[in-house]
Design an enzyme around this catalytic site. Sequence first.
Site, PDB file in Angstrom:
ATOM      1  N   ASN A 132       1.854  -5.328  10.645  1.00 58.48           N
ATOM      2  CA  ASN A 132       1.226  -6.134   9.601  1.00 58.48           C
ATOM      3  C   ASN A 132       2.265  -6.597   8.572  1.00 58.48           C
ATOM      4  O   ASN A 132       2.820  -5.785   7.852  1.00 58.48           O
ATOM      5  CB  ASN A 132       0.139  -5.283   8.926  1.00 58.48           C
ATOM      6  CG  ASN A 132      -0.455  -5.918   7.701  1.00 58.48           C
ATOM      7  OD1 ASN A 132      -0.309  -7.106   7.456  1.00 58.48           O
ATOM      8  ND2 ASN A 132      -1.136  -5.102   6.921  1.00 58.48           N
ATOM      9  N   CYS A 140      -3.448  -1.997   5.696  1.00 59.11           N
ATOM     10  CA  CYS A 140      -3.072  -1.104   6.796  1.00 59.11           C
ATOM     11  C   CYS A 140      -2.934   0.342   6.311  1.00 59.11           C
ATOM     12  O   CYS A 140      -3.046   1.274   7.109  1.00 59.11           O
ATOM     13  CB  CYS A 140      -1.794  -1.584   7.466  1.00 59.11           C
ATOM     14  SG  CYS A 140      -0.424  -1.858   6.345  1.00 59.11           S
ATOM     15  N   HIS A 141      -2.732   0.533   5.014  1.00 60.95           N
ATOM     16  CA  HIS A 141      -2.606   1.896   4.479  1.00 60.95           C
ATOM     17  C   HIS A 141      -3.923   2.659   4.546  1.00 60.95           C
ATOM     18  O   HIS A 141      -3.926   3.881   4.422  1.00 60.95           O
ATOM     19  CB  HIS A 141      -2.086   1.852   3.027  1.00 60.95           C
ATOM     20  CG  HIS A 141      -2.995   1.140   2.079  1.00 60.95           C
ATOM     21  ND1 HIS A 141      -2.987  -0.236   1.954  1.00 60.95           N
ATOM     22  CD2 HIS A 141      -3.922   1.596   1.208  1.00 60.95           C
ATOM     23  CE1 HIS A 141      -3.880  -0.594   1.042  1.00 60.95           C
ATOM     24  NE2 HIS A 141      -4.472   0.497   0.581  1.00 60.95           N
TER      25      HIS A 141
END
Length: 177
Positions: A132, A140-141
């Site tokens: 990403n 994405c975390h």
Amino acid sequence: MNEPLPDTLILDRLDTPIGTAIVVTDEAGVLRAFNWTDYEERMNAWISRRYPGAAVRAGRSPIRAALEAYFAGEVKALERLAWAAIGTSFQRQVWTALCQIPTGETWSYARLAQAVGRPTAVRAVGLANGSNPVALVVPCHRVIGSNGTLTGYGGGLPRKRWLLAHEGASFRDQMAA
């Protein structure tokens, strides 16, 4: 991807509680890349490959105010920011699905794979998640292990831990044990 590539990219640096971020937008304010200065060389190489011929100039990002608001505690400030990411069809599908994870929540890689209609493609989903280029805005975390523990994050696990805590998300923190 059929949309035209921008001729000019604006590169801004933003001091945050977890390091200096590099924010790259086009002139319309669409986020094209986000990373941390400790990964600047890798990001510059990525930009050169994905946006060949684009002029990159330093400047104040049109999305700076939203990013500052996020780090100041308005954790939903990034939800409406426009982004465009160059990747395969599958990668873009995964990145779009990441935006479905509500602020303050987490999903496992298996749940993300189910969300894109590929429940057996957990590893492929993990690779797409890790590719990403517009991290933070495409969250994405917020993807963690099936057992609730933190797993890899391109910006490093300490940043992932901080971001999830900042957003009020629950996770098992192996470091706290």
